[in-house]
Design a protein around this motif. Structure first.
Motif, PDB file in Angstrom:
ATOM      1  N   ASP A 132       7.125  -2.201  -6.579  1.00 49.61           N
ATOM      2  CA  ASP A 132       7.268  -1.526  -7.866  1.00 49.61           C
ATOM      3  C   ASP A 132       5.993  -0.803  -8.294  1.00 49.61           C
ATOM      4  O   ASP A 132       6.016  -0.028  -9.253  1.00 49.61           O
ATOM      5  CB  ASP A 132       7.661  -2.526  -8.952  1.00 49.61           C
ATOM      6  N   TYR A 133       4.897  -1.055  -7.589  1.00 47.14           N
ATOM      7  CA  TYR A 133       3.641  -0.374  -7.912  1.00 47.14           C
ATOM      8  C   TYR A 133       3.703   1.118  -7.596  1.00 47.14           C
ATOM      9  O   TYR A 133       2.885   1.883  -8.082  1.00 47.14           O
ATOM     10  CB  TYR A 133       2.476  -0.979  -7.120  1.00 47.14           C
ATOM     11  N   GLY A 134       4.664   1.543  -6.773  1.00 40.73           N
ATOM     12  CA  GLY A 134       4.718   2.947  -6.360  1.00 40.73           C
ATOM     13  C   GLY A 134       3.688   3.234  -5.285  1.00 40.73           C
ATOM     14  O   GLY A 134       2.775   4.039  -5.473  1.00 40.73           O
ATOM     15  N   ILE A 135       3.854   2.610  -4.122  1.00 42.10           N
ATOM     16  CA  ILE A 135       2.846   2.658  -3.055  1.00 42.10           C
ATOM     17  C   ILE A 135       2.856   4.021  -2.362  1.00 42.10           C
ATOM     18  O   ILE A 135       3.889   4.495  -1.910  1.00 42.10           O
ATOM     19  CB  ILE A 135       3.111   1.543  -2.023  1.00 42.10           C
ATOM     20  N   ASP A 136       1.677   4.618  -2.251  1.00 37.56           N
ATOM     21  CA  ASP A 136       1.570   5.958  -1.667  1.00 37.56           C
ATOM     22  C   ASP A 136       0.356   6.029  -0.753  1.00 37.56           C
ATOM     23  O   ASP A 136      -0.641   5.322  -0.944  1.00 37.56           O
ATOM     24  CB  ASP A 136       1.436   7.003  -2.785  1.00 37.56           C
ATOM     25  N   LEU A 137       0.443   6.889   0.255  1.00 42.16           N
ATOM     26  CA  LEU A 137      -0.700   7.245   1.077  1.00 42.16           C
ATOM     27  C   LEU A 137      -1.355   8.494   0.489  1.00 42.16           C
ATOM     28  O   LEU A 137      -0.727   9.240  -0.260  1.00 42.16           O
ATOM     29  CB  LEU A 137      -0.275   7.533   2.508  1.00 42.16           C
ATOM     30  N   GLU A 138      -2.616   8.706   0.837  1.00 37.88           N
ATOM     31  CA  GLU A 138      -3.288   9.985   0.570  1.00 37.88           C
ATOM     32  C   GLU A 138      -4.183  10.263   1.765  1.00 37.88           C
ATOM     33  O   GLU A 138      -5.200   9.600   1.953  1.00 37.88           O
ATOM     34  CB  GLU A 138      -4.105   9.938  -0.724  1.00 37.88           C
ATOM     35  N   ALA A 139      -3.808  11.229   2.576  1.00 35.83           N
ATOM     36  CA  ALA A 139      -4.573  11.595   3.769  1.00 35.83           C
ATOM     37  C   ALA A 139      -5.656  12.601   3.383  1.00 35.83           C
ATOM     38  O   ALA A 139      -5.360  13.650   2.806  1.00 35.83           O
ATOM     39  CB  ALA A 139      -3.653  12.178   4.828  1.00 35.83           C
ATOM     40  N   GLU A 140      -6.897  12.259   3.716  1.00 35.57           N
ATOM     41  CA  GLU A 140      -8.039  13.061   3.287  1.00 35.57           C
ATOM     42  C   GLU A 140      -9.107  13.130   4.383  1.00 35.57           C
ATOM     43  O   GLU A 140      -9.073  12.366   5.343  1.00 35.57           O
ATOM     44  CB  GLU A 140      -8.693  12.450   2.033  1.00 35.57           C
ATOM     45  N   VAL A 141     -10.073  14.014   4.161  1.00 37.58           N
ATOM     46  CA  VAL A 141     -11.306  14.066   4.940  1.00 37.58           C
ATOM     47  C   VAL A 141     -12.411  13.462   4.086  1.00 37.58           C
ATOM     48  O   VAL A 141     -12.408  13.620   2.861  1.00 37.58           O
ATOM     49  CB  VAL A 141     -11.658  15.513   5.329  1.00 37.58           C
ATOM     50  N   SER A 142     -13.350  12.771   4.709  1.00 39.80           N
ATOM     51  CA  SER A 142     -14.474  12.202   3.961  1.00 39.80           C
ATOM     52  C   SER A 142     -15.755  12.345   4.766  1.00 39.80           C
ATOM     53  O   SER A 142     -15.714  12.551   5.986  1.00 39.80           O
ATOM     54  CB  SER A 142     -14.222  10.727   3.635  1.00 39.80           C
ATOM     55  N   VAL A 143     -16.880  12.217   4.089  1.00 39.13           N
ATOM     56  CA  VAL A 143     -18.183  12.295   4.754  1.00 39.13           C
ATOM     57  C   VAL A 143     -19.055  11.126   4.320  1.00 39.13           C
ATOM     58  O   VAL A 143     -18.851  10.533   3.262  1.00 39.13           O
ATOM     59  CB  VAL A 143     -18.914  13.623   4.444  1.00 39.13           C
ATOM     60  N   ILE A 144     -20.016  10.794   5.180  1.00 40.28           N
ATOM     61  CA  ILE A 144     -21.020   9.783   4.869  1.00 40.28           C
ATOM     62  C   ILE A 144     -22.373  10.479   4.804  1.00 40.28           C
ATOM     63  O   ILE A 144     -22.708  11.289   5.668  1.00 40.28           O
ATOM     64  CB  ILE A 144     -21.073   8.675   5.932  1.00 40.28           C
ATOM     65  N   THR A 145     -23.151  10.146   3.783  1.00 37.28           N
ATOM     66  CA  THR A 145     -24.458  10.772   3.604  1.00 37.28           C
ATOM     67  C   THR A 145     -25.594   9.819   3.956  1.00 37.28           C
ATOM     68  O   THR A 145     -25.409   8.603   4.036  1.00 37.28           O
ATOM     69  CB  THR A 145     -24.667  11.227   2.148  1.00 37.28           C
TER      70      THR A 145
END
Length: 329
Positions: A132-145
């Motif tokens: 019921d939480y409304g589970i979703d994915l979010e595909a992204e790009v990320s970087v480490i500094t």
């Protein structure tokens, strides 16, 4: 150069990984963990590169690389901040509820500070208490500094981007409205994220890495069914360097800070979506109501990026959504 963290203790065990992701080698003599390497990047990076080159040339001992045996490259981090660089995604979500996008969004990036104390591994289950939480994915790009000074310009910030990864920024859509209404931002609606099996240096990406944007398609699937393949370099209103600079506006960023792009989204028809909220938004705009459900227990999410030869770059985020079982007291 490609780096990964074998599951070991809280912070993993650093390894260099071959370009084709078939072999790996321990590098404890250089740095025991990725965080340790980042803390002394100027010294450790050349040594790690030499180890990587030796592994590639088969002059360094290695072993078979198993993507199921790794944690996220940084199993935990000092900071994880996520932007929203793809304004088409923002426009769609706001349009579905009849709201215009404020003009300020065109020059002032959206960004939130996520929890960074417990990332999921790229093959770990997504365990949650309720569908019921409304589970979703979010595909992204990320970087480490590495260490980023406060007030850095975008041009200078680009030099502080040391590694690039993919991320599944898990979102609980049905919890978001009430949390945002409080005026303090996300908390319960953003559980642990998961990052790709390997993190790569920008030079490893060749011509696909331009102006701190990754110009390749990001592929998202649910239960093996295609969800979207938008190009991460297109329709990106803010580069990852601009997002790093935005995060450092009033504070320095310590080595090991992770900055995300936000859900990759293209205006071009036929590219699909990288999250279910966007699919449901388009359905609402076109038909008046959403038809596609959010994720259910048993569903499997896959996120991957391929190079121009069709080979995986970062490995695959492949996670199953399961029902959380609380420990017995």
């Amino acid at each position: 150069m490609k780096l990964a963290s074998l599951k070991s203790g809280r912070d993993g065990q650093l390894v260099v990984v071959s370009k084709d992701l078939t072999r790996a080698s321990l590098v404890a003599e250089i740095a025991p963990t990725l965080q340790a390497a980042l803390d002394s990047w100027a010294d450790s990076a050349p040594k790690l590169q030499a180890a990587s080159d030796a592994l590639e040339a088969e002059t360094r001992d290695g072993f078979a690389f198993d993507q199921t045996a790794v944690a996220s490259p940084l199993p935990r981090a000092y900071q994880w901040v996520d932007g929203s660089a793809y304004l088409y995604h923002v426009e769609l979500v706001r349009k579905a509820r009849g709201a215009e996008m404020p003009p300020s969004f065109l020059h002032d990036p959206l960004m939130y500070q996520g929890g960074s104390d417990s990332f999921l591994g790229p093959r770990d289950d997504i365990a949650l208490a309720s569908e019921d939480y409304g589970i979703d994915l979010e595909a992204e790009v990320s970087v480490i500094t590495d260490d980023v000074p406060m007030g850095v310009t975008p041009a200078a910030a680009a030099k502080h981007i040391k590694l690039v990864m993919l991320v599944n920024d898990v979102s609980l859509r049905n919890l978001i409205p009430a949390e945002l209404a409080k005026g303090f931002g996300f908390f319960h609606a953003k559980p642990s994220s998961a990052f790709s099996p390997v993190a790569v240096t920008p030079d490893e990406l060749g011509e696909a890495w331009q102006d701190s944007k990754l110009h390749l398609s990001l592929h998202a699937k649910i239960n093996g069914k295609w969800l979207g393949s938008p190009n991460a370099g297109e329709d990106m209103n803010f580069s990852l360097a601009e997002l790093v600079a935005h995060a450092a506006k009033t504070r320095p960023l310590v080595a090991g800070t992770i900055v995300g792009s936000g859900t990759v989204s293209n205006r071009k028809a036929g590219t699909g979506s990288c999250c279910l909220a966007e699919v449901r938004t388009i359905e609402t705009i076109e038909t008046g109501s959403p038809k596609t459900p959010f994720l259910k227990f048993g569903d499997r999410v896959s996120i991957e990026m391929l190079d121009t030869n069709g080979e995986t770059i970062f490995g695959t985020i492949d996670q199953k959504v399961v029902s959380y079982r609380a420990p017995q007291e």
